[in-house]
Design a protein around this motif. Structure first.
Motif, mmCIF file in Angstrom:
data_model
loop_
_atom_site.group_PDB
_atom_site.id
_atom_site.type_symbol
_atom_site.label_atom_id
_atom_site.label_comp_id
_atom_site.label_asym_id
_atom_site.label_seq_id
_atom_site.Cartn_x
_atom_site.Cartn_y
_atom_site.Cartn_z
ATOM 1 N N ILE A 97 40.087 32.885 -25.022
ATOM 2 C CA ILE A 97 41.189 33.616 -25.499
ATOM 3 C C ILE A 97 41.641 32.832 -26.815
ATOM 4 O O ILE A 97 41.525 31.492 -26.936
ATOM 5 C CB ILE A 97 42.438 33.376 -24.706
ATOM 6 C CG1 ILE A 97 42.032 34.085 -23.161
ATOM 7 C CG2 ILE A 97 43.714 33.735 -25.085
ATOM 8 C CD1 ILE A 97 43.119 33.532 -22.142
ATOM 9 N N LEU A 98 41.839 33.470 -27.923
ATOM 10 C CA LEU A 98 42.280 32.646 -29.249
ATOM 11 C C LEU A 98 43.800 33.050 -29.452
ATOM 12 O O LEU A 98 44.222 33.829 -29.052
ATOM 13 C CB LEU A 98 41.357 33.426 -30.240
ATOM 14 C CG LEU A 98 39.706 33.285 -30.012
ATOM 15 C CD1 LEU A 98 38.907 33.860 -31.360
ATOM 16 C CD2 LEU A 98 39.420 31.908 -29.895
ATOM 17 N N GLY A 99 44.310 31.870 -30.063
ATOM 18 C CA GLY A 99 45.451 32.010 -30.512
ATOM 19 C C GLY A 99 46.111 30.524 -30.907
ATOM 20 O O GLY A 99 45.735 29.685 -30.711
ATOM 21 N N GLU A 100 47.526 30.835 -31.712
ATOM 22 C CA GLU A 100 48.043 29.608 -32.104
ATOM 23 C C GLU A 100 48.304 28.897 -30.725
ATOM 24 O O GLU A 100 48.846 29.376 -29.658
ATOM 25 C CB GLU A 100 49.101 29.730 -32.987
ATOM 26 C CG GLU A 100 48.622 30.651 -34.422
ATOM 27 C CD GLU A 100 49.922 30.973 -35.064
ATOM 28 O OE1 GLU A 100 51.010 30.607 -34.746
ATOM 29 O OE2 GLU A 100 49.634 31.689 -36.460
ATOM 30 N N SER A 101 48.792 27.537 -31.090
ATOM 31 C CA SER A 101 49.483 26.808 -29.643
ATOM 32 C C SER A 101 50.720 27.332 -29.505
ATOM 33 O O SER A 101 51.575 27.756 -30.453
ATOM 34 C CB SER A 101 49.679 25.359 -30.218
ATOM 35 O OG SER A 101 48.528 24.758 -30.615
ATOM 36 N N GLY A 102 50.896 27.647 -28.222
ATOM 37 C CA GLY A 102 52.229 28.056 -27.826
ATOM 38 C C GLY A 102 52.601 29.323 -27.650
ATOM 39 O O GLY A 102 53.450 30.026 -27.408
ATOM 40 N N THR A 103 51.274 30.426 -27.932
ATOM 41 C CA THR A 103 51.488 31.741 -27.929
ATOM 42 C C THR A 103 51.361 32.211 -26.361
ATOM 43 O O THR A 103 51.537 33.583 -26.053
ATOM 44 C CB THR A 103 50.324 32.251 -28.890
ATOM 45 O OG1 THR A 103 49.117 31.940 -28.221
ATOM 46 C CG2 THR A 103 50.627 32.141 -29.965
#
Length: 453
Positions: free
Chosen positions: A171-177
């Motif tokens: 799972i990829l994504g910015e912090s807090g997503t």
């Protein structure tokens, strides 16, 4: 007075049961005693227990068999194993089956009381946050389905399909997503949902301790290893293992993780014995792993092993239609946890909808929590700048030294009053009107906070 836990003691040694019953009762716990596993199951049909404290070695039905029956019929009941020194290895194995922990006969009783108190705090926290979910999903996983965003709906559809397989997911994504919440959703929708969801933020553990945390260790394997410990990977046997922030883990540890993924076996630190493990691996990161590979910070072969399926979580600014739903969700949860209620004026809601949230859902959650803490009489009448000013409010709440709630209130209130004085040229009547207090009360606060006017 809050109700203490009810505890069922199961042991074929009557004297030991009487001693344990006396110790637990003296600490205010409700207790009952059974001499074997069959009696225990009969007692559990008639009475609800929070905790079962059971001997491992008993005639007819031993502790392992009892644990299995409890996990099948009473999954909400916690089990602590009692073991003699010669059977510690078997007790450790029961933790893989779902036992909370184990104690050895002859240990200081305070060790058991400490474990029970920690368990009580955990159960109370879970109870405050619990909701009845018809399809067995956790509250957070259930909330993932309530989205107005086409992008998030596509993510959830992909995650639902991926959950039906055993493929490794990245799972990829910015912090807090919401990467951890998505991982929990995948587990809840999988065939492994009846077993454990074991998660670990790899950045939250010092590098020197990360290997032990993942693989476990044997007693005496290093300084401070005072007992055998089951690692997170072994604990996830039969369930799902979620490794958050896997980017940036040491290369040597990446090599060991690759071996575990390939062979589905581990060895605890200090042991040559290989232990078979069967788990579903879900990982997450906000790093650009492909760039890390180019810089030789992340193993390319490990990347391909963990990324059979890649899911990207969009940042909150790309799913603004979900902001009202998220605000309502956090407000309701805060109310359930006893932190009061708050109504948000339209002008403040407009600002919340327009904000970009560099900290994503986590930042929005913090903003709502600040509103619950600092609102007056269930309404947030202050300017939204106090909520969205990361340099003032957030620094006071989350940065630097630890502070009491009173200190945080004073700091934020004084800064906000100072900003209003500057904005309105020192007009005390106008500032007092905005704050909803009298001029005299404002003057008292200016004196208290030593503010110029």
């Amino acid at each position: 007075m809050k109700k203490k836990m009810s505890i069922l003691i199961v042991d074929d040694e009557r004297d030991y049961c009487e001693v344990m019953e006396m110790i637990l009762s003296s600490h205010g716990y409700e207790t009952a005693v059974c001499s074997n596993g069959e009696e225990a199951l009969e007692a559990m049909e008639k009475q609800q227990f929070d905790l079962v404290l059971t001997d491992l070695m008993m005639p007819r039905m031993d502790g392992t068999q009892l644990l299995r029956r409890i996990r099948e019929s009473y999954p909400a009941v916690t089990v602590i194993m009692i073991t003699a020194y010669g059977t510690i290895e078997k007790a450790v194995e029961t933790m893989k089956m779902g036992a909370y922990t184990y104690i050895t006969k002859g240990d200081d009783p305070e060790k058991l009381i400490t474990e029970i108190r920690l368990l009580e705090k955990s159960l109370k926290r879970e109870t405050r946050q619990a909701e009845v979910v018809p399809d067995g999903l956790t509250p957070e996983s259930r909330f993932m389905l309530d989205t107005r965003s086409k992008r998030v709906r596509a993510v959830m559809e992909m995650a639902g399909k991926a959950a039906r397989s055993n493929a490794n997911i990245l799972i990829l994504g910015e912090s807090g997503t919401g990467k951890e919440v998505l991982a929990q959703f995948i587990h809840d929708r999988s065939s492994r949902r009846s077993r454990g969801f074991v998660n670990l933020n790899c950045h939250s553990i010092p590098e020197t301790m990360l290997e032990s945390e993942l693989f476990g260790h044997e007693k005496g394997s290093f300084t401070g290893a005072i007992g055998t410990r089951v690692g997170r990977i072994e604990s996830a046997d039969g369930g799902s293992l979620f490794l958050d922030e896997i980017g940036g883990t040491p290369l040597a540890l990446q090599t060991k993780l690759l071996k575990v993924i390939e062979n589905k076996t581990i060895s605890r630190i200090g042991s040559n014995q290989e232990i078979a493990v069967d788990f579903r691996l879900i990982t997450a990161t906000n790093n650009d792993l492909e760039d890390d590979i180019r810089q030789e910070l992340f193993r390319e072969d490990l990347f391909y092993r963990i990324s059979t399926i890649i899911i990207r979580m969009p940042p909150l600014k790309e799913r603004r239609e979900d902001i009202p739903l998220l605000i309502d969700h956090f407000l309701r949860r805060g109310s359930q946890e006893g932190r009061g209620e708050v109504k948000i004026p339209p002008r403040v809601m407009e600002d919340l909808l327009a904000y970009d949230y560099p900290g994503n859902i986590r930042e929005l959650k913090n903003i709502v929590e600040r509103m619950l803490i600092f609102s007056e009489d269930g309404r947030w009448e202050a300017d939204s700048g106090l909520l969205l000013n990361r340099g003032a409010a957030e620094q006071a709440v989350s940065g630097g030294e630890e502070k009491t709630l009173r200190e945080i209130r004073r700091e934020i209130e004084s800064r906000y009053i100072q900003s209003l004085l500057q904005s309105y040229g020192g007009e005390l009547n106008k500032v007092a009107e905005i704050l909803g207090i009298t001029r005299r009360q404002l003057l008292n606060k200016l004196t208290d906070y030593r503010l110029k006017h």
